[in-house]
Design an enzyme around this catalytic site. Structure first.
Site, PDB file in Angstrom:
ATOM      1  N   THR A  95       0.952  -1.085   0.402  1.00  0.00           N
ATOM      2  CA  THR A  95      -0.438   0.368   0.146  1.00  0.00           C
ATOM      3  C   THR A  95       0.382   0.850   0.076  1.00  0.00           C
ATOM      4  O   THR A  95       0.516   1.953  -1.041  1.00  0.00           O
ATOM      5  CB  THR A  95      -0.880   0.259   1.128  1.00  0.00           C
ATOM      6  OG1 THR A  95      -2.110  -1.347   1.265  1.00  0.00           O
ATOM      7  CG2 THR A  95      -1.542   1.314   1.255  1.00  0.00           C
ATOM      8  N   GLN A 111      -0.197  -8.906  -5.725  1.00  0.00           N
ATOM      9  CA  GLN A 111      -0.420 -10.764  -5.968  1.00  0.00           C
ATOM     10  C   GLN A 111       0.092 -12.008  -7.140  1.00  0.00           C
ATOM     11  O   GLN A 111      -0.193 -12.677  -6.994  1.00  0.00           O
ATOM     12  CB  GLN A 111      -1.884 -10.578  -6.223  1.00  0.00           C
ATOM     13  CG  GLN A 111      -2.768 -10.143  -5.791  1.00  0.00           C
ATOM     14  CD  GLN A 111      -3.040 -10.997  -4.487  1.00  0.00           C
ATOM     15  OE1 GLN A 111      -2.175 -11.881  -4.393  1.00  0.00           O
ATOM     16  NE2 GLN A 111      -3.552 -10.143  -3.436  1.00  0.00           N
ATOM     17  N   SER A 168       5.283  -7.058  -3.091  1.00  0.00           N
ATOM     18  CA  SER A 168       4.275  -7.594  -1.499  1.00  0.00           C
ATOM     19  C   SER A 168       5.388  -8.724  -1.496  1.00  0.00           C
ATOM     20  O   SER A 168       5.696  -9.563  -1.542  1.00  0.00           O
ATOM     21  CB  SER A 168       3.108  -7.900  -1.386  1.00  0.00           C
ATOM     22  OG  SER A 168       2.185  -8.263   0.022  1.00  0.00           O
ATOM     23  N   HIS A 179       4.191 -10.604   1.999  1.00  0.00           N
ATOM     24  CA  HIS A 179       3.402 -11.294   2.716  1.00  0.00           C
ATOM     25  C   HIS A 179       2.753 -11.778   1.982  1.00  0.00           C
ATOM     26  O   HIS A 179       2.251 -12.972   2.160  1.00  0.00           O
ATOM     27  CB  HIS A 179       3.172 -10.894   3.776  1.00  0.00           C
ATOM     28  CG  HIS A 179       1.415  -9.419   3.734  1.00  0.00           C
ATOM     29  ND1 HIS A 179       0.175  -9.890   3.969  1.00  0.00           N
ATOM     30  CD2 HIS A 179       1.306  -8.830   3.481  1.00  0.00           C
ATOM     31  CE1 HIS A 179      -0.806  -9.435   3.126  1.00  0.00           C
ATOM     32  NE2 HIS A 179       0.294  -8.331   2.910  1.00  0.00           N
ATOM     33  N   THR A 191      14.217   4.328  10.052  1.00  0.00           N
ATOM     34  CA  THR A 191      15.422   2.822   9.872  1.00  0.00           C
ATOM     35  C   THR A 191      15.042   1.183   9.086  1.00  0.00           C
ATOM     36  O   THR A 191      13.801   1.414   8.824  1.00  0.00           O
ATOM     37  CB  THR A 191      15.559   3.182  11.523  1.00  0.00           C
ATOM     38  OG1 THR A 191      16.512   4.025  11.903  1.00  0.00           O
ATOM     39  CG2 THR A 191      16.374   1.679  11.696  1.00  0.00           C
ATOM     40  N   CYS A 231      -7.802  -6.067   1.891  1.00  0.00           N
ATOM     41  CA  CYS A 231      -8.487  -4.191   2.264  1.00  0.00           C
ATOM     42  C   CYS A 231      -9.834  -4.150   3.044  1.00  0.00           C
ATOM     43  O   CYS A 231     -10.211  -2.917   3.653  1.00  0.00           O
ATOM     44  CB  CYS A 231      -7.999  -3.189   2.124  1.00  0.00           C
ATOM     45  SG  CYS A 231      -5.884  -3.920   2.367  1.00  0.00           S
TER      46      CYS A 231
END
Length: 383
Positions: free
Chosen positions: A73, A187, A207, A209, A245, A333
């Protein structure tokens, strides 16, 4: 009672190999990577090696083309707002035109809506064809003198449909003037070609995850000489494009997940396709009152969107959940929303169909026994 998780498009578990790669950077090599001492430089080396690993997978040209973010995002926001802000505030462009579609992820649609509310851009939202794809001809027809950016997804997060990204990229590469091309590939990591030279993109969101890596990390590919204004200021991290960081363990884990996904892509595709095809075969064999929303000819095998003409999606979702089968009404989402899938509604121009559709998404752990159990439960509820 058997448990079956079929919501891998929402997130995946952390692979053991990824956890093992990350582990030393939580407690042993924990230094701040911007610290000048040799301990800090060990952490920096891990980031550099991870960045290079992803650069090689994408066939990017330079390390600085890989910018780590906290989520896809954020990467989508940096790609779209970063580019638009650069040309609007620094170059003085007014009323910039952007082309997108009505079936994008909320992180794209909401970003565009924010810019529209500020009267910085005007957007053409293309409706998909009945096959779920965005027409290249419609893109060509929508281009204006002030068109600066085209932003589209690679794999649709609810239906799994694969956009013809390469064709669009090739057209834009030969177009008479520069129009930047951003791909939301969140995706796509497990099953698709991510070679940026093939895709002809300027910006690409990835992405972690979704590919068995950790949450809290993603990246944006930024082709050299693509101008962006940073959204998070401070200390010049990430080639001065994102202050803060760096999360060393997450970056290491993301790179390891990317490496495994790249090395095992053919195996992943074959397994996911076999599972999806088996699911469809069992649906037909048991004469379940079900129709497929996904364009099976042009899609990732990890997602299957299904229409249930005789039942509401909410009722099926709750029934399956009670039987420990975990699926999703749609994009993670938006899953807490009671509204039906806007993506299904847009493709089929049918509100009722959207209210009766659900997403099943498969993972590397999904077995035929899992599918048999799901079919058994659906048969009890539907027939």
């Amino acid at each position: 009672m058997k448990e079956v998780y079929l919501d891998y498009a929402a997130t995946t578990p952390l692979r053991k190999e990824v956890f093992e790669a990350m582990n030393p950077y939580f407690r042993e090599i924990f230094a701040n990577p911007v610290s000048l001492h040799s301990f800090g430089q060990k952490a920096l080396k891990a980031i550099d090696e991870s960045r290079n690993k992803i650069k090689e997978i994408l066939k990017a040209n330079e390390l600085k083309e890989i910018i780590f973010t906290a989520s896809s995002t954020e990467a989508n926001n940096l790609a779209i707002k970063g580019l638009i802000f650069y040309f609007y505030f620094l170059k003085g462009y007014k009323k910039i035109h952007v082309i997108s579609s009505t079936i994008e992820h909320p992180s794209v649609l909401d970003t565009l809506a924010d810019l529209e509310s500020l009267e910085i851009i005007e957007t053409t939202y293309l409706k998909p064809e009945m096959n779920g794809l965005i027409s290249l001809e419609k893109i060509k027809e929508s281009i204006k003198e002030n068109t600066l950016l085209i932003t589209l997804h690679y794999i649709n997060s609810e239906l799994g449909n694969r956009q013809k990204i390469k064709e669009i990229g090739e057209f834009l590469e030969k177009f008479k003037r520069k129009i930047y091309f951003h791909i939301d590939a969140a995706q796509a990591g497990l099953t698709e070609d991510l070679n940026v030279n093939n895709l002809k993109c300027d910006l690409m969101t990835l992405s972690s995850h979704k590919i068995y890596g950790p949450k809290g990390i993603a990246c944006l590919y930024v082709k050299a000489n693509t101008p962006l204004m940073r959204l998070i200021s401070g200390s010049g991290h990430e080639y001065d494009l994102r202050g803060g960081t760096e999360a060393v363990p997450l970056i290491v884990g993301f790179a390891k997940a990317m490496e495994l996904a790249f090395e095992e892509k053919e195996k992943n595709v074959n397994h996911l396709k076999a599972i999806r095809d088996y699911f469809i075969e069992k649906i037909k064999k048991n004469n379940l009152p079900i129709e497929i929303n996904t364009n099976l000819e042009e899609s990732s095998p990890k997602i299957l969107n299904i229409y249930f003409p005789t039942k509401l999606a909410q009722d099926i979702f709750l029934y399956l959940d009670l039987n420990k089968i975990y699926i999703s009404p749609g994009t993670a989402c938006k899953s807490r929303s009671a509204e039906p899938s806007y993506m299904v509604k847009e493709i089929f121009n049918d509100h009722e169909r959207a209210k009766r559709s659900l997403r099943f998404s498969f993972g590397l752990e999904t077995s035929k026994e899992d599918i048999d159990y799901v079919i058994e439960m659906l048969k009890k509820f539907l027939i």
